[in-house]
Design an enzyme around this catalytic site. Structure first.
Site, PDB file in Angstrom:
ATOM      1  N   GLY A 151       0.853  -1.109  -0.010  1.00  0.00           N
ATOM      2  CA  GLY A 151      -0.039  -0.005   0.240  1.00  0.00           C
ATOM      3  C   GLY A 151       1.001   1.016  -0.116  1.00  0.00           C
ATOM      4  O   GLY A 151       1.943   1.276  -0.524  1.00  0.00           O
ATOM      5  N   SER A 152       0.392   2.195   0.552  1.00  0.00           N
ATOM      6  CA  SER A 152       0.886   3.686   0.563  1.00  0.00           C
ATOM      7  C   SER A 152       2.342   3.632   1.194  1.00  0.00           C
ATOM      8  O   SER A 152       3.082   4.816   0.927  1.00  0.00           O
ATOM      9  CB  SER A 152       0.139   4.748   1.060  1.00  0.00           C
ATOM     10  OG  SER A 152      -0.948   4.957   0.339  1.00  0.00           O
ATOM     11  N   THR A 153       2.717   2.633   2.039  1.00  0.00           N
ATOM     12  CA  THR A 153       3.868   2.692   2.787  1.00  0.00           C
ATOM     13  C   THR A 153       5.392   2.724   1.462  1.00  0.00           C
ATOM     14  O   THR A 153       6.066   3.014   1.732  1.00  0.00           O
ATOM     15  CB  THR A 153       4.308   1.561   3.794  1.00  0.00           C
ATOM     16  OG1 THR A 153       4.106   0.317   3.065  1.00  0.00           O
ATOM     17  CG2 THR A 153       3.623   1.789   4.837  1.00  0.00           C
ATOM     18  N   PHE A 154       4.729   1.954   0.390  1.00  0.00           N
ATOM     19  CA  PHE A 154       5.550   1.911  -0.725  1.00  0.00           C
ATOM     20  C   PHE A 154       5.867   2.913  -1.430  1.00  0.00           C
ATOM     21  O   PHE A 154       6.746   3.296  -2.048  1.00  0.00           O
ATOM     22  CB  PHE A 154       4.840   0.768  -1.703  1.00  0.00           C
ATOM     23  CG  PHE A 154       6.130   0.329  -2.795  1.00  0.00           C
ATOM     24  CD1 PHE A 154       6.830  -0.610  -2.415  1.00  0.00           C
ATOM     25  CD2 PHE A 154       6.027   0.903  -4.159  1.00  0.00           C
ATOM     26  CE1 PHE A 154       7.863  -1.158  -3.268  1.00  0.00           C
ATOM     27  CE2 PHE A 154       6.872   0.410  -5.084  1.00  0.00           C
ATOM     28  CZ  PHE A 154       7.840  -0.429  -4.679  1.00  0.00           C
ATOM     29  N   LYS A 155       5.234   4.208  -0.967  1.00  0.00           N
ATOM     30  CA  LYS A 155       5.456   5.511  -1.771  1.00  0.00           C
ATOM     31  C   LYS A 155       6.874   6.283  -1.327  1.00  0.00           C
ATOM     32  O   LYS A 155       7.035   6.894  -2.085  1.00  0.00           O
ATOM     33  CB  LYS A 155       4.235   6.241  -1.309  1.00  0.00           C
ATOM     34  CG  LYS A 155       3.103   6.125  -2.041  1.00  0.00           C
ATOM     35  CD  LYS A 155       1.695   6.895  -1.628  1.00  0.00           C
ATOM     36  CE  LYS A 155       0.438   6.514  -2.405  1.00  0.00           C
ATOM     37  NZ  LYS A 155      -0.763   7.112  -1.614  1.00  0.00           N
TER      38      LYS A 155
END
Length: 490
Positions: free
Chosen positions: A217-221
């Site tokens: 999810g957004s932690t990969f951003k």
């Protein structure tokens, strides 16, 4: 008559010779394989014939050995706070075998390691070496904070904390967990306990921290930002991106929106996009960076390879074959990209360590029975993932996200903290599946170095909580903060 006798004599001679050849073959050529065969009862008897060395956390043994009355398997394993440390120790069972550190470091713990042999006289007299100990890198306070955080939520999940400077694993928790002591023996009661654990729907025997992968999810951003900056797709984190919100995927009519109002994310800078987790900016950044450069950066952080700590971890994946819509989706940690909690801890630790990713490890020392050092671990660089300049820019965005954005629940007085929450959709129909809640963060000391980086995964599938309350900042951030506080207080 003599001819018949000669034939009989030759035949008997051949039989005797065959018997001698076979006996020699069994005694010498097959001796080791037969001695170590899993169905050889003598092997099992020997394995459990004496007390075993210990696994040590914070200077104290978290394992032991106890006599087994009425059995030819004289000793069985015991575990202190077994459920909390199970993802590290694994189990050592008279009937089920060994896993994790109990299995990987078995030669030292059992005394079979050649380095434990004393004088040459011991080898000649058949003196059995005494077992050694395995000293871990785990910090007991950080481990307790990680485990308590997950169990207080009554959630499936995992936490991994690393020292970004060295790669030491400071905490590794996975829930629901199990106590390895309850099936350490060979009795019917032990067998029943193992079968019940193995059959449970929530899979307590699984190590979610290292052996299972999830969409990050957004932690990969944070990795998308690093890749875009490193490859020149983005040069100024404060400049408007031009990425429209909602964002239409290339070659598609599908539009991706945001949790916050789209007007708040329309064409904003990467710094603002990190602050409010604007999907459009990171979808656009991944697409423009391209799948090959995105994958190259991901692999420098450790993706697409198994990690050995020395326990094997499943490989996180950034696939090679992606079309343009799939490439864009990886920018927000969706689509085909998957990660273990260990891998996301490595990613945030690498960025906190100014772009240098250290190889994760959980065994600090191997010691002999006299406490003499057999082997000492040395920090090892896995890769230079991104430049110092790139890492500093991502740190600035993550720290801004803590002070003024969606990661505010990890703020600590007098401490510089960087963080990024995330929720990850999964399943065939994301509208029906409850998303995973993630949180990654690090804390800095006054000298600018980071002694701790944390990744938290919460799977709220069985939690008594509404879908609207599932968010990494709400569920994962308090756990990450507690682990970081435990390390900073130490």
């Amino acid at each position: 008559m003599n001819r018949i006798m000669r034939h009989i004599a030759v035949f008997c001679g051949v039989l005797v010779l065959s018997l001698l050849v076979r006996a020699t073959w069994v005694q010498f050529a097959q001796a080791d394989s037969l001695a170590e065969h899993k169905k050889n009862r003598r092997v099992q008897i020997d394995t459990f014939s004496s007390p075993r060395g210990d696994i040590v956390v914070g200077g104290k043994a978290i394992t032991g050995s106890v006599a087994t009355p009425g059995s030819d398997l004289k000793y069985k394993r015991t575990f202190k706070e077994g459920a909390m440390y199970a993802p590290i120790t694994g189990y050592f069972s008279q009937s089920q075998g060994a896993t994790f550190l109990e299995g990987v470091e078995n030669d030292v713990l059992s005394g079979k390691d050649s380095r434990l042999l004393g004088s040459p006289l011991d080898a000649l007299t058949g003196e059995k070496p005494r077992p050694g100990d395995v000293v871990t890198t785990i910090d007991p306070k950080a481990q307790k904070a990680a485990y308590k955080g997950l169990t207080d939520l009554d959630a499936k999940g995992a936490v991994v904390a690393l020292d970004p400077r060295t790669g030491k694993i400071l905490a590794m928790a996975s829930t629901p967990s199990y106590d390895p002591s309850v099936f350490a023996g060979i009795s019917g009661k032990d067998g029943k306990a193992f079968k019940e654990l193995d059959a449970r729907k929530d899979k307590p025997l699984n190590n979610r921290a290292t052996r299972e992968t999830y969409p990050p999810g957004s932690t990969f951003k944070i990795l998308t930002a690093a890749a875009a900056l490193e490859h020149g797709t983005v040069t100024d984190i404060d400049a408007p991106s031009g990425a429209r919100a909602p964002y239409r995927l290339p070659l598609s009519s599908t539009e991706i929106g945001n949790v916050v109002p789209n007007s708040q994310c329309d064409k904003v800078s990467m710094k603002t996009a990190m602050q409010w987790s604007c999907n459009n900016v990171f979808l656009d950044a991944a697409l423009k960076t391209g799948k090959d450069k995105m994958r190259e950066t991901a692999e420098k952080f450790g993706f697409n390879e198994e990690q050995f700590t020395p326990v094997r971890s499943a490989a996180s994946a950034y696939p090679e074959q992606l079309d343009k819509p799939q490439t864009a989706l990886t920018g927000m940690g969706q689509g085909s990209v998957t990660s273990t909690p260990l891998q996301m801890a490595m990613t945030v630790a690498g960025l906190a360590n100014d772009g240098k990713v250290m190889k994760p490890y959980m065994v600090d020392e191997l010691r002999g029975p006299d406490l003499g050092l057999i082997e000492k671990a040395e920090p090892e660089v896995l890769d230079r993932a991104v430049s110092v300049e790139t890492a500093k820019k991502v740190q600035a965005m993550m720290e801004h996200t803590v002070t003024d954005g969606t990661a505010d629940k990890v703020r600590m007085e007098g401490v510089t903290v960087g963080g990024k929450p995330g929720t990850a959709q999964h399943g065939a129909d994301v509208r029906d599946e409850r998303p995973y809640a993630w949180f990654v963060s690090y804390a800095k000391q006054s000298d600018g170095t980071s002694p701790v980086a944390v990744a938290v995964l919460v799977d709220p599938e069985d939690m008594d909580i509404s879908r609207s309350e599932i968010a990494g900042g709400r569920l994962g951030a308090p756990i990450a903060k507690a682990v970081m506080e435990a390390m900073l207080k130490r």
